[in-house]
Design a protein around this motif. Structure first.
Motif, PDB file in Angstrom:
ATOM      1  N   CYS A  14      42.071  53.289  58.183  1.00 30.00           N
ATOM      2  CA  CYS A  14      41.836  52.085  57.836  1.00 30.00           C
ATOM      3  C   CYS A  14      40.367  51.291  57.391  1.00 30.00           C
ATOM      4  O   CYS A  14      38.995  51.975  58.714  1.00 30.00           O
ATOM      5  CB  CYS A  14      42.771  50.794  58.172  1.00 30.00           C
ATOM      6  SG  CYS A  14      44.274  51.442  57.974  1.00 30.00           S
ATOM      7  N   VAL A  15      39.545  51.204  56.852  1.00 25.13           N
ATOM      8  CA  VAL A  15      38.341  51.098  56.736  1.00 25.13           C
ATOM      9  C   VAL A  15      38.261  49.505  56.976  1.00 25.13           C
ATOM     10  O   VAL A  15      39.630  48.462  56.557  1.00 25.13           O
ATOM     11  CB  VAL A  15      38.353  50.747  54.978  1.00 25.13           C
ATOM     12  CG1 VAL A  15      36.615  50.562  54.509  1.00 25.13           C
ATOM     13  CG2 VAL A  15      37.869  52.429  54.923  1.00 25.13           C
ATOM     14  N   ASN A  28      38.937  46.368  43.560  1.00 20.96           N
ATOM     15  CA  ASN A  28      40.500  45.720  42.406  1.00 20.96           C
ATOM     16  C   ASN A  28      39.523  44.704  41.527  1.00 20.96           C
ATOM     17  O   ASN A  28      40.543  45.325  40.416  1.00 20.96           O
ATOM     18  CB  ASN A  28      40.817  44.144  43.570  1.00 20.96           C
ATOM     19  CG  ASN A  28      41.925  44.732  45.238  1.00 20.96           C
ATOM     20  OD1 ASN A  28      41.843  46.038  45.020  1.00 20.96           O
ATOM     21  ND2 ASN A  28      41.756  43.301  46.201  1.00 20.96           N
ATOM     22  N   SER A  29      38.653  44.423  42.103  1.00 23.28           N
ATOM     23  CA  SER A  29      38.093  44.272  40.115  1.00 23.28           C
ATOM     24  C   SER A  29      37.664  45.022  39.017  1.00 23.28           C
ATOM     25  O   SER A  29      38.029  44.906  37.601  1.00 23.28           O
ATOM     26  CB  SER A  29      37.061  43.374  40.666  1.00 23.28           C
ATOM     27  OG  SER A  29      36.248  43.044  39.563  1.00 23.28           O
ATOM     28  N   ALA A  30      37.650  46.071  39.738  1.00 22.13           N
ATOM     29  CA  ALA A  30      37.093  48.015  38.702  1.00 22.13           C
ATOM     30  C   ALA A  30      38.111  48.431  38.281  1.00 22.13           C
ATOM     31  O   ALA A  30      38.974  48.681  37.383  1.00 22.13           O
ATOM     32  CB  ALA A  30      36.151  48.531  39.516  1.00 22.13           C
ATOM     33  N   VAL A  31      39.213  48.077  39.420  1.00 26.06           N
ATOM     34  CA  VAL A  31      40.185  48.841  39.128  1.00 26.06           C
ATOM     35  C   VAL A  31      40.991  47.769  37.648  1.00 26.06           C
ATOM     36  O   VAL A  31      41.774  48.011  36.834  1.00 26.06           O
ATOM     37  CB  VAL A  31      41.606  49.348  40.765  1.00 26.06           C
ATOM     38  CG1 VAL A  31      43.027  49.489  39.920  1.00 26.06           C
ATOM     39  CG2 VAL A  31      41.242  50.174  41.281  1.00 26.06           C
ATOM     40  N   ARG A  49      50.767  53.424  45.208  1.00 28.10           N
ATOM     41  CA  ARG A  49      50.848  51.742  46.257  1.00 28.10           C
ATOM     42  C   ARG A  49      49.774  51.129  46.003  1.00 28.10           C
ATOM     43  O   ARG A  49      49.399  50.365  47.142  1.00 28.10           O
ATOM     44  CB  ARG A  49      51.316  52.136  47.604  1.00 28.10           C
ATOM     45  CG  ARG A  49      52.485  53.430  47.058  1.00 28.10           C
ATOM     46  CD  ARG A  49      53.218  53.242  49.398  1.00 28.10           C
ATOM     47  NE  ARG A  49      54.354  54.035  48.691  1.00 28.10           N
ATOM     48  CZ  ARG A  49      54.340  55.627  49.693  1.00 28.10           C
ATOM     49  NH1 ARG A  49      53.276  55.884  50.920  1.00 28.10           N
ATOM     50  NH2 ARG A  49      55.323  55.881  49.348  1.00 28.10           N
ATOM     51  N   ASN A  50      48.973  50.669  45.436  1.00 30.37           N
ATOM     52  CA  ASN A  50      47.997  49.941  45.141  1.00 30.37           C
ATOM     53  C   ASN A  50      48.495  48.615  44.374  1.00 30.37           C
ATOM     54  O   ASN A  50      47.180  48.301  43.837  1.00 30.37           O
ATOM     55  CB  ASN A  50      47.109  50.491  43.955  1.00 30.37           C
ATOM     56  CG  ASN A  50      46.521  51.498  44.674  1.00 30.37           C
ATOM     57  OD1 ASN A  50      46.032  51.350  45.961  1.00 30.37           O
ATOM     58  ND2 ASN A  50      45.811  52.625  44.278  1.00 30.37           N
ATOM     59  N   LEU A  51      49.804  48.162  43.942  1.00 33.96           N
ATOM     60  CA  LEU A  51      50.374  46.506  43.860  1.00 33.96           C
ATOM     61  C   LEU A  51      50.874  46.094  44.971  1.00 33.96           C
ATOM     62  O   LEU A  51      51.568  46.546  46.042  1.00 33.96           O
ATOM     63  CB  LEU A  51      51.258  46.602  42.673  1.00 33.96           C
ATOM     64  CG  LEU A  51      50.531  47.201  41.637  1.00 33.96           C
ATOM     65  CD1 LEU A  51      51.782  47.258  41.127  1.00 33.96           C
ATOM     66  CD2 LEU A  51      49.018  46.461  40.689  1.00 33.96           C
ATOM     67  N   ASN A  52      50.397  44.614  45.111  1.00 30.77           N
ATOM     68  CA  ASN A  52      50.934  44.314  46.327  1.00 30.77           C
ATOM     69  C   ASN A  52      52.151  43.239  46.317  1.00 30.77           C
ATOM     70  O   ASN A  52      53.251  43.963  45.318  1.00 30.77           O
ATOM     71  CB  ASN A  52      49.950  43.050  46.645  1.00 30.77           C
ATOM     72  CG  ASN A  52      50.346  41.514  46.070  1.00 30.77           C
ATOM     73  OD1 ASN A  52      50.767  41.448  45.817  1.00 30.77           O
ATOM     74  ND2 ASN A  52      48.791  40.894  46.020  1.00 30.77           N
ATOM     75  N   GLY A  53      53.579  42.377  47.073  1.00 24.68           N
ATOM     76  CA  GLY A  53      54.669  42.296  46.996  1.00 24.68           C
ATOM     77  C   GLY A  53      54.783  41.406  45.349  1.00 24.68           C
ATOM     78  O   GLY A  53      55.619  41.033  45.009  1.00 24.68           O
ATOM     79  N   LYS A  60      44.659  50.208  48.367  1.00 19.90           N
ATOM     80  CA  LYS A  60      43.869  50.792  49.992  1.00 19.90           C
ATOM     81  C   LYS A  60      43.194  50.756  50.304  1.00 19.90           C
ATOM     82  O   LYS A  60      43.003  52.376  50.132  1.00 19.90           O
ATOM     83  CB  LYS A  60      45.471  51.427  49.981  1.00 19.90           C
ATOM     84  CG  LYS A  60      46.865  50.563  49.364  1.00 19.90           C
ATOM     85  CD  LYS A  60      47.277  49.149  51.131  1.00 19.90           C
ATOM     86  CE  LYS A  60      48.338  48.730  49.898  1.00 19.90           C
ATOM     87  NZ  LYS A  60      48.722  47.339  48.818  1.00 19.90           N
ATOM     88  N   LEU A  61      42.269  50.496  50.896  1.00 15.55           N
ATOM     89  CA  LEU A  61      40.823  51.625  51.059  1.00 15.55           C
ATOM     90  C   LEU A  61      41.347  52.091  52.275  1.00 15.55           C
ATOM     91  O   LEU A  61      41.928  51.078  53.656  1.00 15.55           O
ATOM     92  CB  LEU A  61      39.890  49.986  51.706  1.00 15.55           C
ATOM     93  CG  LEU A  61      39.672  49.245  50.333  1.00 15.55           C
ATOM     94  CD1 LEU A  61      38.303  48.351  50.740  1.00 15.55           C
ATOM     95  CD2 LEU A  61      39.028  50.239  48.908  1.00 15.55           C
ATOM     96  N   HIS A  62      41.155  53.390  52.721  1.00 11.98           N
ATOM     97  CA  HIS A  62      41.576  54.667  53.435  1.00 11.98           C
ATOM     98  C   HIS A  62      40.399  55.239  53.571  1.00 11.98           C
ATOM     99  O   HIS A  62      39.715  55.825  52.757  1.00 11.98           O
ATOM    100  CB  HIS A  62      42.821  54.623  53.086  1.00 11.98           C
ATOM    101  CG  HIS A  62      43.165  55.651  52.516  1.00 11.98           C
ATOM    102  ND1 HIS A  62      43.197  55.144  50.445  1.00 11.98           N
ATOM    103  CD2 HIS A  62      43.394  56.434  52.110  1.00 11.98           C
ATOM    104  CE1 HIS A  62      43.470  55.811  49.959  1.00 11.98           C
ATOM    105  NE2 HIS A  62      43.440  57.045  51.088  1.00 11.98           N
TER     106      HIS A  62
END
Length: 129
Positions: A14-15, A28-31, A49-53, A60-62
């Motif tokens: 994790c970052v 997130n803004s760039a995406v 998997r770059n959307l939350n619930g 996901k920064l990793h």
């Protein structure tokens, strides 16, 4: 991002740190901009998997530590339980990032010795942050 350490083909770190919030916000803004421009679709965001619930962009920064899938058509599962027991809280230190690459996820690596993902474009962070 598998929760079973006995059947793992990818291990991430994790970052975290002082700049994590700002980096996450900018990423997130760039995406979101890429989505608005039609470069990334909602389906691709969900698949990666770059959307939350709530369906909002949450990249996901990793850092990928181990990936047995890369460069092969097959999947090789590993038991990383001993690795996590020994290094589960390992601190990789701090890095001053100078640029972000928008990588092409399913493209072959660039023709270089680095075997890094092929990137579509890169952005100098000095002009963004």
């Amino acid at each position: 991002m598998n929760d079973d350490p006995t059947e793992t083909s990818v291990v991430y770190a994790c970052v975290t740190g002082a700049g994590e919030h700002l980096l996450r916000k900018k990423t997130n803004s760039a995406v979101l901009k890429l989505k608005e421009q039609g470069i990334i679709t909602e389906e691709e965001l969900a698949q990666s998997r770059n959307l939350n619930g709530k369906g909002q962009i949450d990249v996901k920064l990793h850092m990928t530590v181990i990936n047995t899938k890369r460069g092969r058509g097959d999947r090789r599962a590993l038991d990383v339980t001993p690795l996590l027991a020994d290094l589960g809280t390992y601190d990789f230190g701090e890095v001053d990032a100078t640029e972000i690459h928008l990588s092409l996820f399913h493209a072959p690596p660039q023709k270089s010795s680095s075997k890094y993902y092929t990137y579509h474009t890169k952005c100098n962070l000095g002009t963004v942050l």
